[in-house]
Design a protein around this motif. Structure first.
Motif, PDB file in Angstrom:
ATOM      1  N   GLY A   1     104.278  35.844 -39.374  1.00  0.00           N
ATOM      2  CA  GLY A   1     103.289  36.973 -39.438  1.00  0.00           C
ATOM      3  C   GLY A   1     102.106  36.594 -39.988  1.00  0.00           C
ATOM      4  N   HIS A   2     101.809  35.639 -40.496  1.00  0.00           N
ATOM      5  CA  HIS A   2     100.740  35.220 -41.369  1.00  0.00           C
ATOM      6  C   HIS A   2      99.615  34.627 -40.872  1.00  0.00           C
ATOM      7  CE1 HIS A   2     102.608  36.954 -45.033  1.00  0.00           C
ATOM      8  NE2 HIS A   2     103.705  36.112 -44.685  1.00  0.00           N
ATOM      9  N   HIS A   3      99.812  34.250 -39.619  1.00  0.00           N
ATOM     10  CA  HIS A   3      98.601  33.283 -38.994  1.00  0.00           C
ATOM     11  C   HIS A   3      98.543  33.615 -37.451  1.00  0.00           C
ATOM     12  CE1 HIS A   3      97.339  30.605 -41.838  1.00  0.00           C
ATOM     13  NE2 HIS A   3      98.365  30.569 -42.420  1.00  0.00           N
ATOM     14  N   ARG A   4      97.319  33.859 -37.088  1.00  0.00           N
ATOM     15  CA  ARG A   4      97.126  34.229 -35.742  1.00  0.00           C
ATOM     16  C   ARG A   4      97.324  33.302 -34.473  1.00  0.00           C
ATOM     17  NH1 ARG A   4      91.921  36.905 -38.167  1.00  0.00           N
ATOM     18  NH2 ARG A   4      91.417  34.498 -38.649  1.00  0.00           N
ATOM     19  N   ASP A   5      97.329  32.058 -34.796  1.00  0.00           N
ATOM     20  CA  ASP A   5      97.434  31.151 -33.694  1.00  0.00           C
ATOM     21  C   ASP A   5      98.404  30.042 -34.048  1.00  0.00           C
ATOM     22  OD1 ASP A   5      96.014  28.655 -34.818  1.00  0.00           O
ATOM     23  OD2 ASP A   5      94.364  30.022 -34.916  1.00  0.00           O
ATOM     24  N   GLN A   6      98.919  29.210 -33.117  1.00  0.00           N
ATOM     25  CA  GLN A   6     100.089  28.344 -33.168  1.00  0.00           C
ATOM     26  C   GLN A   6      99.549  27.279 -34.308  1.00  0.00           C
ATOM     27  OE1 GLN A   6     103.209  28.841 -32.270  1.00  0.00           O
ATOM     28  NE2 GLN A   6     104.014  26.990 -33.536  1.00  0.00           N
ATOM     29  N   ASN A   7      98.465  26.561 -33.803  1.00  0.00           N
ATOM     30  CA  ASN A   7      97.964  25.532 -34.670  1.00  0.00           C
ATOM     31  C   ASN A   7      97.750  25.886 -36.252  1.00  0.00           C
ATOM     32  OD1 ASN A   7      97.591  23.904 -32.210  1.00  0.00           O
ATOM     33  ND2 ASN A   7      95.427  24.524 -32.157  1.00  0.00           N
ATOM     34  N   SER A   8      97.149  27.100 -36.684  1.00  0.00           N
ATOM     35  CA  SER A   8      97.272  27.371 -38.014  1.00  0.00           C
ATOM     36  C   SER A   8      98.858  27.607 -38.540  1.00  0.00           C
ATOM     37  CB  SER A   8      96.332  28.516 -38.469  1.00  0.00           C
ATOM     38  OG  SER A   8      96.976  29.634 -37.856  1.00  0.00           O
ATOM     39  N   LEU A   9      99.467  28.095 -37.807  1.00  0.00           N
ATOM     40  CA  LEU A   9     101.238  28.094 -38.074  1.00  0.00           C
ATOM     41  C   LEU A   9     101.813  27.033 -38.631  1.00  0.00           C
ATOM     42  CD1 LEU A   9     103.474  30.178 -38.675  1.00  0.00           C
ATOM     43  CD2 LEU A   9     104.025  29.900 -36.277  1.00  0.00           C
ATOM     44  N   ASP A  10     101.346  26.028 -37.564  1.00  0.00           N
ATOM     45  CA  ASP A  10     102.004  24.698 -37.789  1.00  0.00           C
ATOM     46  C   ASP A  10     101.548  23.935 -38.982  1.00  0.00           C
ATOM     47  OD1 ASP A  10     103.578  25.103 -35.483  1.00  0.00           O
ATOM     48  OD2 ASP A  10     102.065  23.976 -34.038  1.00  0.00           O
ATOM     49  N   ASP A  11      99.994  24.012 -39.056  1.00  0.00           N
ATOM     50  CA  ASP A  11      99.416  23.399 -40.318  1.00  0.00           C
ATOM     51  C   ASP A  11     100.087  24.057 -41.541  1.00  0.00           C
ATOM     52  OD1 ASP A  11      97.826  22.062 -38.573  1.00  0.00           O
ATOM     53  OD2 ASP A  11      96.136  23.271 -38.969  1.00  0.00           O
ATOM     54  N   LEU A  12     100.260  25.431 -41.723  1.00  0.00           N
ATOM     55  CA  LEU A  12     101.024  26.065 -42.900  1.00  0.00           C
ATOM     56  C   LEU A  12     102.353  25.364 -43.049  1.00  0.00           C
ATOM     57  CD1 LEU A  12     101.031  28.027 -45.235  1.00  0.00           C
ATOM     58  CD2 LEU A  12     101.682  29.760 -43.452  1.00  0.00           C
ATOM     59  N   ILE A  13     103.086  25.286 -41.948  1.00  0.00           N
ATOM     60  CA  ILE A  13     104.617  24.749 -41.946  1.00  0.00           C
ATOM     61  C   ILE A  13     104.451  23.605 -42.451  1.00  0.00           C
ATOM     62  CG2 ILE A  13     106.456  24.143 -40.679  1.00  0.00           C
ATOM     63  CD1 ILE A  13     105.935  26.719 -38.934  1.00  0.00           C
ATOM     64  N   GLN A  14     103.467  22.614 -42.205  1.00  0.00           N
ATOM     65  CA  GLN A  14     103.299  21.321 -42.576  1.00  0.00           C
ATOM     66  C   GLN A  14     102.824  21.402 -44.153  1.00  0.00           C
ATOM     67  OE1 GLN A  14     103.899  18.730 -40.642  1.00  0.00           O
ATOM     68  NE2 GLN A  14     103.872  17.240 -42.383  1.00  0.00           N
ATOM     69  N   GLU A  15     101.914  21.986 -44.508  1.00  0.00           N
ATOM     70  CA  GLU A  15     101.581  22.147 -45.800  1.00  0.00           C
ATOM     71  C   GLU A  15     102.817  22.473 -46.542  1.00  0.00           C
ATOM     72  OE1 GLU A  15      98.311  24.880 -46.537  1.00  0.00           O
ATOM     73  OE2 GLU A  15      97.227  23.981 -45.038  1.00  0.00           O
ATOM     74  N   ILE A  16     103.682  23.374 -46.318  1.00  0.00           N
ATOM     75  CA  ILE A  16     104.923  23.938 -46.983  1.00  0.00           C
ATOM     76  C   ILE A  16     105.779  22.655 -47.240  1.00  0.00           C
ATOM     77  CG2 ILE A  16     106.883  25.516 -47.066  1.00  0.00           C
ATOM     78  CD1 ILE A  16     104.977  27.486 -45.610  1.00  0.00           C
ATOM     79  N   LEU A  17     106.042  21.795 -45.981  1.00  0.00           N
ATOM     80  CA  LEU A  17     106.944  20.832 -45.938  1.00  0.00           C
ATOM     81  C   LEU A  17     106.367  19.637 -46.940  1.00  0.00           C
ATOM     82  CD1 LEU A  17     108.031  20.562 -42.433  1.00  0.00           C
ATOM     83  CD2 LEU A  17     109.286  21.306 -44.104  1.00  0.00           C
TER      84      LEU A  17
END
Length: 190
Positions: free
Chosen positions: A46-62
């Motif tokens: 729920g924290h990001h509007r688009d798939q790319n920024s969501l994937d970027d955030l997941i990558q940053e978390i990893l």
């Protein structure tokens, strides 16, 4: 072989995998990361509007998980450790996005404008985590409980067998030490 993070026993399995990961088991590391991605995605969706920024955030978390591997203590529950990393990366991401959306005209700026703040945010996070590791053991423990695991002062006092007043004093001293350490590191970088 993957772990479905739907219940407490799954997080217990992740804790066991982390012990293997910390001893250098690459297969356990792959299983752990593959298992964490769906859970992380559910937590941050729920924290990001688009798939790319969501994937970027997941990558940053990893990446943050990778950098913090040595900080996991197998005697403590895995889920609060993981959730703290997720929470802080989400906060960093939201803070960066809101700051720039509020103060800059997004339509007028090229995409490259947003690359450096993300790097700065990640760099600051890494410096903060490194600074926490330099604290005396009692201060480090209090900061981890209060800020990384999100415990209350009362919960921290019970867990550390300190009085609530002692927790507050220890936290205050830790925050001052962190502030000083980060000022030194930041000044050194400039």
């Amino acid at each position: 072989m993957d772990v479905d993070l739907g219940d407490r026993s799954s997080f217990d399995r992740c804790a066991r995998l982390m012990v293997c990961v910390q001893s250098g088991d690459a297969d356990s590391y792959r299983v752990l990361l593959r298992s964490l991605v769906p859970y992380i995605r559910r937590m941050v969706r729920g924290h990001h509007r688009d798939q790319n920024s969501l994937d970027d955030l997941i990558q940053e978390i990893l990446i943050s998980i990778h950098r913090a591997l040595a900080t996991y203590d197998f005697r403590r529950p895995f889920k609060p450790w993981l959730d703290a990393i997720i929470r802080y990366r989400v906060i960093d991401s939201l803070r960066t996005r809101k700051l720039y959306e509020k103060h800059l005209g997004l339509d007028d700026l090229p995409d490259e404008t947003f690359i450096q703040p993300e790097v700065a945010s990640s760099d600051l996070h890494d410096k903060l985590m490194s600074a926490i590791l330099t604290l005396p053991e009692k201060q480090k423990l209090v900061v981890e409980h209060l800020k990384l695991e999100g415990m209350s002062v009362k919960e921290t006092a019970l867990k550390t067998r300190m009085s609530e007043a002692a927790v507050r004093v220890t936290a205050h001293r830790a925050y001052l030490a962190l502030k000083k350490r980060l000022a030194e590191v930041t000044a050194y970088d400039e």
